[in-house]
Motif scaffolding. Structure first.
Motif, mmCIF file in Angstrom:
data_model
loop_
_atom_site.group_PDB
_atom_site.id
_atom_site.type_symbol
_atom_site.label_atom_id
_atom_site.label_comp_id
_atom_site.label_asym_id
_atom_site.label_seq_id
_atom_site.Cartn_x
_atom_site.Cartn_y
_atom_site.Cartn_z
ATOM 1 N N MET A 238 -23.578 -46.857 23.773
ATOM 2 C CA MET A 238 -24.972 -46.458 23.565
ATOM 3 C C MET A 238 -25.130 -45.766 22.216
ATOM 4 S SD MET A 238 -27.212 -47.346 25.824
ATOM 5 C CE MET A 238 -28.460 -46.268 25.147
ATOM 6 N N LYS A 239 -24.181 -44.916 21.864
ATOM 7 C CA LYS A 239 -24.230 -44.222 20.575
ATOM 8 C C LYS A 239 -24.145 -45.231 19.437
ATOM 9 C CE LYS A 239 -22.117 -40.451 17.927
ATOM 10 N NZ LYS A 239 -22.092 -41.201 16.655
ATOM 11 N N LEU A 240 -23.270 -46.220 19.609
ATOM 12 C CA LEU A 240 -23.144 -47.265 18.596
ATOM 13 C C LEU A 240 -24.483 -47.979 18.402
ATOM 14 C CD1 LEU A 240 -20.292 -49.839 18.224
ATOM 15 C CD2 LEU A 240 -22.628 -50.656 18.416
ATOM 16 N N ALA A 241 -25.137 -48.319 19.522
ATOM 17 C CA ALA A 241 -26.408 -49.028 19.458
ATOM 18 C C ALA A 241 -27.496 -48.169 18.804
ATOM 19 C CB ALA A 241 -26.838 -49.457 20.856
ATOM 20 N N LEU A 242 -27.556 -46.901 19.182
ATOM 21 C CA LEU A 242 -28.583 -46.015 18.632
ATOM 22 C C LEU A 242 -28.360 -45.733 17.153
ATOM 23 C CD1 LEU A 242 -28.912 -43.526 21.630
ATOM 24 C CD2 LEU A 242 -30.510 -45.332 20.963
ATOM 25 N N ASP A 243 -27.092 -45.579 16.756
ATOM 26 C CA ASP A 243 -26.787 -45.379 15.336
ATOM 27 C C ASP A 243 -27.156 -46.624 14.533
ATOM 28 O OD1 ASP A 243 -25.855 -42.858 15.842
ATOM 29 O OD2 ASP A 243 -23.725 -43.400 15.808
ATOM 30 N N GLN A 245 -29.498 -48.718 15.256
ATOM 31 C CA GLN A 245 -30.957 -48.794 15.162
ATOM 32 C C GLN A 245 -31.487 -48.101 13.915
ATOM 33 O OE1 GLN A 245 -33.447 -47.657 18.440
ATOM 34 N NE2 GLN A 245 -32.040 -48.531 19.952
ATOM 35 N N LYS A 246 -30.867 -46.993 13.550
ATOM 36 C CA LYS A 246 -31.345 -46.197 12.419
ATOM 37 C C LYS A 246 -31.217 -46.942 11.097
ATOM 38 C CE LYS A 246 -29.946 -41.942 14.780
ATOM 39 N NZ LYS A 246 -28.992 -40.801 14.798
ATOM 40 N N THR A 247 -30.395 -47.979 11.056
ATOM 41 C CA THR A 247 -30.175 -48.728 9.812
ATOM 42 C C THR A 247 -31.067 -49.960 9.708
ATOM 43 O OG1 THR A 247 -28.447 -50.177 10.722
ATOM 44 C CG2 THR A 247 -27.766 -47.997 9.914
ATOM 45 N N ILE A 248 -31.894 -50.186 10.737
ATOM 46 C CA ILE A 248 -32.673 -51.425 10.809
ATOM 47 C C ILE A 248 -34.151 -51.149 10.563
ATOM 48 C CG2 ILE A 248 -33.222 -53.444 12.239
ATOM 49 C CD1 ILE A 248 -30.811 -52.693 13.980
ATOM 50 N N LYS A 249 -34.784 -52.022 9.810
ATOM 51 C CA LYS A 249 -36.227 -51.941 9.616
ATOM 52 C C LYS A 249 -36.938 -52.347 10.904
ATOM 53 C CE LYS A 249 -36.107 -52.925 4.651
ATOM 54 N NZ LYS A 249 -36.545 -53.838 3.571
ATOM 55 N N ASP A 250 -38.095 -51.751 11.148
ATOM 56 C CA ASP A 250 -38.814 -51.962 12.402
ATOM 57 C C ASP A 250 -39.071 -53.433 12.703
ATOM 58 O OD1 ASP A 250 -38.836 -49.285 12.853
ATOM 59 O OD2 ASP A 250 -40.915 -48.959 12.220
ATOM 60 N N ASP A 251 -39.414 -54.212 11.688
ATOM 61 C CA ASP A 251 -39.753 -55.610 11.935
ATOM 62 C C ASP A 251 -38.530 -56.461 12.280
ATOM 63 O OD1 ASP A 251 -38.726 -55.343 9.367
ATOM 64 O OD2 ASP A 251 -39.917 -56.989 8.555
ATOM 65 N N LYS A 252 -37.328 -55.905 12.100
ATOM 66 C CA LYS A 252 -36.091 -56.633 12.416
ATOM 67 C C LYS A 252 -35.372 -56.037 13.630
ATOM 68 C CE LYS A 252 -36.100 -59.413 8.772
ATOM 69 N NZ LYS A 252 -36.125 -60.892 8.902
ATOM 70 N N LEU A 253 -35.971 -54.995 14.222
ATOM 71 C CA LEU A 253 -35.262 -54.232 15.249
ATOM 72 C C LEU A 253 -34.885 -55.089 16.450
ATOM 73 C CD1 LEU A 253 -34.190 -51.495 16.142
ATOM 74 C CD2 LEU A 253 -36.436 -51.008 17.130
ATOM 75 N N ASP A 254 -35.844 -55.774 17.040
ATOM 76 C CA ASP A 254 -35.557 -56.579 18.228
ATOM 77 C C ASP A 254 -34.483 -57.622 17.951
ATOM 78 O OD1 ASP A 254 -37.173 -55.264 19.949
ATOM 79 O OD2 ASP A 254 -38.650 -56.851 20.185
ATOM 80 N N HIS A 255 -34.659 -58.357 16.870
ATOM 81 C CA HIS A 255 -33.708 -59.423 16.534
ATOM 82 C C HIS A 255 -32.297 -58.871 16.335
ATOM 83 C CE1 HIS A 255 -32.022 -63.014 14.649
ATOM 84 N NE2 HIS A 255 -31.584 -62.228 13.682
ATOM 85 N N ASN A 256 -32.184 -57.820 15.542
ATOM 86 C CA ASN A 256 -30.856 -57.275 15.231
ATOM 87 C C ASN A 256 -30.183 -56.638 16.445
ATOM 88 O OD1 ASN A 256 -31.667 -58.045 12.675
ATOM 89 N ND2 ASN A 256 -30.803 -56.246 11.677
#
Length: 528
Positions: A238-243, A245-256
């Motif tokens: 979960m920490k890996l996933a949340l960390d 997320q912080k590197t991803i732009k909102d418009d790419k969040l779901d895809h990434n």
């Protein structure tokens, strides 16, 4: 369907010993006709706590219990909502008032709503939260009251976001189990899982065993924590996933986040995010159950209802449905699949009946800490191979074609099968090229849409390839044991024998019309 019959024959030897495998006493068919499991009597006056009740499968469960066992005391329904009023409104809008419940409505007439609201108690909460998000006084009341917990909450898409899948499919069961340990009268914890928890390396006959088998542990390519994932393992993921997320732009969040899930699943040896997170959820239950008696019900691909409460009810697009609808709309004429492979699909109402039978059996006979696994499947007892399945798609749409934007019938050709991605993609481009040659200004937009659809078709083919190309089938000895133990009356009222499924009738006359009626909102479909 010769391949299916061969697999069915292979199950005979297993069925002869099924009573032993299930820990049942074989009292003989004549005596069982009168005794049975006691599905109704075991659930009379029981208090049940259900999660996932606003989902497709959960609704079928919630409909079946009060319709067939009206003397059940109470069903607590966990609902994500901001407050009690919002939860009550969701219960009414998404359960009580929907078409699925029309048979109960007809039974009780003007008293229907009062009956349902007396049986169903909306509870504001969320399995993703450590305390289930329950208000303290209500939590205490449920802990003092509940006798059965049925967990059907889950995120079911194969390519789900990694953070979402971990929270619902892995953390959710763990949180619910922790709550179960505080329930004073608890008799059973039943977890609805999936046969998709299989690892990439599984082939052949897959038994009704726990996730953490000796064969898995002996596999040196996997480290032990992958088969004994402690809570810390999930927390780290979960920490890996949340960390991330912080590197991803909102418009790419779901895809990434979807890509991350697929990447992590494959790194650990699973087919996709869904199978990986569901497997982790099962393992956490196995490892942390303590003295809680557990039933794990693994169902295969759950589709529309076959008979109860009426044929063809469905919500959302499931498993093979994107292929069915794309074919009917003329967007594809074939797909990536091995025509000789068995596809394991099953109607929702049969799964619910099997779960209630397993629930009744283990309320009475399960010892503290026991864990029992049931495969609610068709691939051995009543298999259908993909060649026959897609042939039934053709049969339906040939007789009842869908209509194009001009209101004209869409003519389908025989469904083509491709056993390699290269051949499938080449076929897609051949069709687009042929359309381009014939293209006029009036259908240029259709051509552009078809080109865009190629990427979608390739994505679906990659996602489904592990299921459509591999040879494996699921043993259902324990479920067959339940059926042998049931009385004639129980088999009528809670029928879960998959041998009763007539595939041509179900796919051609029930499932595809159900899709068109309930998903596409088409009217005027006739039974063929």
């Amino acid at each position: 369907m010769h391949t299916g019959r061969k697999l069915q024959q292979e199950s005979i030897d297993v069925e002869e010993n099924v009573s032993i495998n299930c820990g049942l006493i074989n009292t003989g068919d004549h005596e069982n006709d009168f005794i049975g499991i006691g599905v109704e009597t075991s659930l009379l006056g029981k208090v049940i706590f259900i999660t996932g009740a606003t989902g497709f499968f959960g609704k079928v469960v919630v409909e079946k219990i009060p319709r067939t066992i009206p003397a059940v005391s109470k069903i607590y329904v966990l609902i994500r909502a901001k407050d009690k009023q919002a939860a009550s409104q969701r219960l009414k809008n998404e359960i009580v008032d929907i078409e699925l419940f029309k048979c109960i409505r007809e039974m009780y007439g003007e008293h229907y709503e009062a009956f349902m609201m007396n049986k169903l108690v909306p509870v504001v909460g969320n399995v993703c939260e450590s305390d289930l998000g329950l208000e303290s006084n209500l939590a205490m009341a449920i802990m003092q009251d509940v006798q059965i917990i049925l967990n059907s909450a889950g995120e079911t898409s194969f390519d789900q976001r990694y953070d979402v899948g971990l929270k619902i499919n892995a953390v959710g069961p763990y949180n619910l189990l922790a709550f179960a340990k505080m329930c004073k009268k608890l008799e059973l914890f039943l977890h609805v899982s999936s046969t998709s928890i299989k690892r990439c390396s599984w082939q052949g006959r897959i038994m009704e065993s726990l996730c953490m088998t000796d064969d898995d542990i002996k596999d040196e390519t996997f480290i032990s924590e992958r088969f004994h994932p402690a809570v810390s393992f999930v927390e780290n993921e979960m920490k890996l996933a949340l960390d991330y997320q912080k590197t991803i732009k909102d418009d790419k969040l779901d895809h990434n986040m979807r890509e991350l899930g697929l990447k992590r699943a494959k790194e650990f040896g699973w087919l996709n995010t869904y199978s990986f997170t569901k497997a982790i959820g099962e393992m956490l239950i196995e490892e942390n159950r303590g003295e809680i008696p557990i039933v794990i019900a693994r169902a295969s691909g759950i589709l529309s209802t076959y008979k109860e409460p009426f044929p063809g009810w469905i919500e959302g697009i499931k498993l093979i449905d994107p292929v069915i609808l794309s074919y009917g709309k003329g967007r594809i004429t074939g797909f990536l699949l091995n025509p000789n492979c068995v596809i394991d699909i099953i109607p929702a109402d049969i799964v619910v009946n099997a779960i209630l039978a397993a629930m009744a059996k283990h309320i009475s006979f399960t010892k503290k800490g026991d864990i029992n696994v049931y495969h609610i499947v068709t691939s051995i007892s009543n298999p259908i191979v993909l060649h026959d399945c897609v042939g039934l798609f053709y049969q339906h749409f040939k007789k009842q074609p869908m209509l194009d934007q001009s209101g004209l019938p869409i003519n389908v050709s025989q469904f083509k099968t491709f056993t390699s991605m290269e051949a499938f993609v080449a076929h897609l481009w051949r069709e687009v090229t042929s359309m381009a040659i014939k293209s006029t200004s009036s259908n240029s937009s259709l051509l552009f849409e078809r080109i865009k659809f190629i990427d979608r078709a390739k994505y679906l083919a990659n996602l489904y390839a592990p299921y459509n190309l591999a040879n494996y089938w699921f043993d259902d000895s324990n479920t067959r044991g339940l059926i042998k133990r049931m009385s004639k009356e129980e088999k009528m009222k809670f029928g879960c024998d998959v041998k009763s499924i007539k595939w041509e009738d179900y796919i051609v006359n029930v499932h595809i019309p159900g899709l068109r009626r309930h998903i596409l909102r088409e009217k005027g479909l006739s039974r063929m």
